[in-house]
Scaffold this motif. Sequence first.
Motif, PDB file in Angstrom:
ATOM      1  N   LEU A  89       0.840  -1.131   0.085  1.00 59.31           N
ATOM      2  CA  LEU A  89      -0.170  -0.044  -0.017  1.00 59.31           C
ATOM      3  C   LEU A  89       0.959   1.367   0.000  1.00 59.31           C
ATOM      4  CD1 LEU A  89      -2.891   1.385   0.364  1.00 59.31           C
ATOM      5  CD2 LEU A  89      -2.482   1.210   2.955  1.00 59.31           C
ATOM      6  N   VAL A  90       1.957   1.247   0.993  1.00 61.56           N
ATOM      7  CA  VAL A  90       2.775   2.826   1.061  1.00 61.56           C
ATOM      8  C   VAL A  90       3.574   2.549  -0.183  1.00 61.56           C
ATOM      9  CG1 VAL A  90       2.727   2.999   3.528  1.00 61.56           C
ATOM     10  CG2 VAL A  90       4.250   1.358   2.564  1.00 61.56           C
ATOM     11  N   LYS A  91       3.940   1.445  -0.735  1.00 58.06           N
ATOM     12  CA  LYS A  91       4.886   1.530  -1.977  1.00 58.06           C
ATOM     13  C   LYS A  91       4.176   2.000  -3.138  1.00 58.06           C
ATOM     14  CE  LYS A  91       7.738  -1.499  -4.943  1.00 58.06           C
ATOM     15  NZ  LYS A  91       8.297  -2.920  -5.168  1.00 58.06           N
ATOM     16  N   GLN A  92       2.907   1.838  -3.102  1.00 58.72           N
ATOM     17  CA  GLN A  92       1.939   2.243  -4.193  1.00 58.72           C
ATOM     18  C   GLN A  92       1.735   3.639  -4.105  1.00 58.72           C
ATOM     19  OE1 GLN A  92       1.182   0.673  -7.071  1.00 58.72           O
ATOM     20  NE2 GLN A  92       2.497  -1.080  -6.479  1.00 58.72           N
ATOM     21  N   ALA A  93       1.598   4.227  -3.067  1.00 61.36           N
ATOM     22  CA  ALA A  93       1.379   5.470  -2.631  1.00 61.36           C
ATOM     23  C   ALA A  93       2.753   6.295  -3.140  1.00 61.36           C
ATOM     24  CB  ALA A  93       1.005   5.837  -1.218  1.00 61.36           C
ATOM     25  N   THR A  94       3.808   5.831  -2.724  1.00 61.01           N
ATOM     26  CA  THR A  94       5.117   6.384  -3.280  1.00 61.01           C
ATOM     27  C   THR A  94       4.989   6.596  -4.702  1.00 61.01           C
ATOM     28  OG1 THR A  94       6.063   5.690  -1.024  1.00 61.01           O
ATOM     29  CG2 THR A  94       7.494   6.146  -3.074  1.00 61.01           C
ATOM     30  N   GLN A  95       4.743   5.427  -5.462  1.00 56.61           N
ATOM     31  CA  GLN A  95       4.771   5.420  -6.784  1.00 56.61           C
ATOM     32  C   GLN A  95       3.831   6.430  -7.408  1.00 56.61           C
ATOM     33  OE1 GLN A  95       4.382   1.509  -8.067  1.00 56.61           O
ATOM     34  NE2 GLN A  95       6.638   0.765  -7.457  1.00 56.61           N
ATOM     35  N   LEU A  96       2.666   6.548  -6.738  1.00 54.49           N
ATOM     36  CA  LEU A  96       1.686   7.706  -7.229  1.00 54.49           C
ATOM     37  C   LEU A  96       2.210   8.911  -6.822  1.00 54.49           C
ATOM     38  CD1 LEU A  96      -1.088   7.830  -8.465  1.00 54.49           C
ATOM     39  CD2 LEU A  96      -2.072   7.944  -6.208  1.00 54.49           C
ATOM     40  N   GLU A  97       2.730   9.211  -5.883  1.00 53.12           N
ATOM     41  CA  GLU A  97       3.178  10.418  -5.810  1.00 53.12           C
ATOM     42  C   GLU A  97       4.007  10.712  -6.664  1.00 53.12           C
ATOM     43  OE1 GLU A  97       2.617  11.546  -1.076  1.00 53.12           O
ATOM     44  OE2 GLU A  97       4.640  11.102  -1.981  1.00 53.12           O
ATOM     45  N   GLN A  98       5.147  10.033  -7.019  1.00 52.30           N
ATOM     46  CA  GLN A  98       6.346  10.334  -7.963  1.00 52.30           C
ATOM     47  C   GLN A  98       5.549  10.377  -9.518  1.00 52.30           C
ATOM     48  OE1 GLN A  98       8.697   6.808  -7.376  1.00 52.30           O
ATOM     49  NE2 GLN A  98       9.768   7.803  -5.615  1.00 52.30           N
TER      50      GLN A  98
END
Length: 346
Positions: A270-279
């Motif tokens: 979840l947090v990994k996907q959140a990071t990728q979405l922000e980037q």
Amino acid sequence: MVPSAPSTEEIIAALEIPTNLNFDLPDPEDEALQDHEFQSQIDNFWKLCERFDLQTEIWRGRILRAVRDREKQGGDGRGTGFLNWLKQREITKSQAYALIQLANSADTLLEDGQLDPESINNFSKRAFVETAKAAPEVQKLVSHAAHNGERITRREVKQLADEWTAMSSDLLPDAVKEKATEGSLPPRHLAPLVKELEKLPEGHLLSLQKEVSENPDVDTVKHLTSSARSLSKYLDAAAQVQTLKAYPLDLELALEEALRLDCLGTAADLVKQATQLEQTAAKLFSTWKRLGSLSDRLYVDTGASSPNLRSLLTALENLTQEIIEVQLDESGERSVRLRILQDPEA
């Protein structure tokens, strides 16, 4: 006494085998020849081909290195001469540097005294590279095995590296190392666990070490390796998500709850996907700005005499507006609309 590096003559002698190979291959239709005899002869010839191939590749790497270094000394500084040399011989840049790496690995092991020239034929090509990358202790283990006549491939290098990693790590409890020494807990399962534990802060190690100490078996090691990997992903990704920094959230307590509910892997993703979405959002905005700037510049440079370029600008106009619409399939039945609201200072 520190052994001296082998001389050029010694290396050449160790690498030298006849170039006029002429194998007397067994007749595959010879019914009198037993299958195991046929296979044994074929295997011996195959190994000789591998030796010849390895030696050739090492010397090719040395030749390529000499050409490259010569170009560095007297070329234009951009490596043009070296690239032209490769092009004339239909060698790609990646192939050339792979051969140079092989030659560097072989020479490093020879110069450091980790390998005697007579053992060089016991290595596969990739084993040289992997051995040169390994820790000095692993190099000694590999070189000792090669000196004893063992065939060294990447598999053997990895196995010896895993054994050294498992037995030398301070992160594994003594009970686990004892099991590894006895042979009931293969080092190939312990090495990945050690690598994952090395990524974790000290405060997160105790519970994992306690569990593996109480249950030093393969299933527990595999489970803890997966847990440690997810934990590392969670900690790394959570620290990068800008959205979380603006919200009153205790990440450690959230982590404890994820562990208690056995959903750490999901939380980490979840947090990994959140990071990728922000980037991705940041990259999307910069690309959108760039596209608009290029469109404006091209519009200024064109006019009635370039109708096709103007048509190109018109076709792409929807991607430069505040609302962007993109088709998700070729039929056009599915699409996504994104609205970009700029910060006044952006």
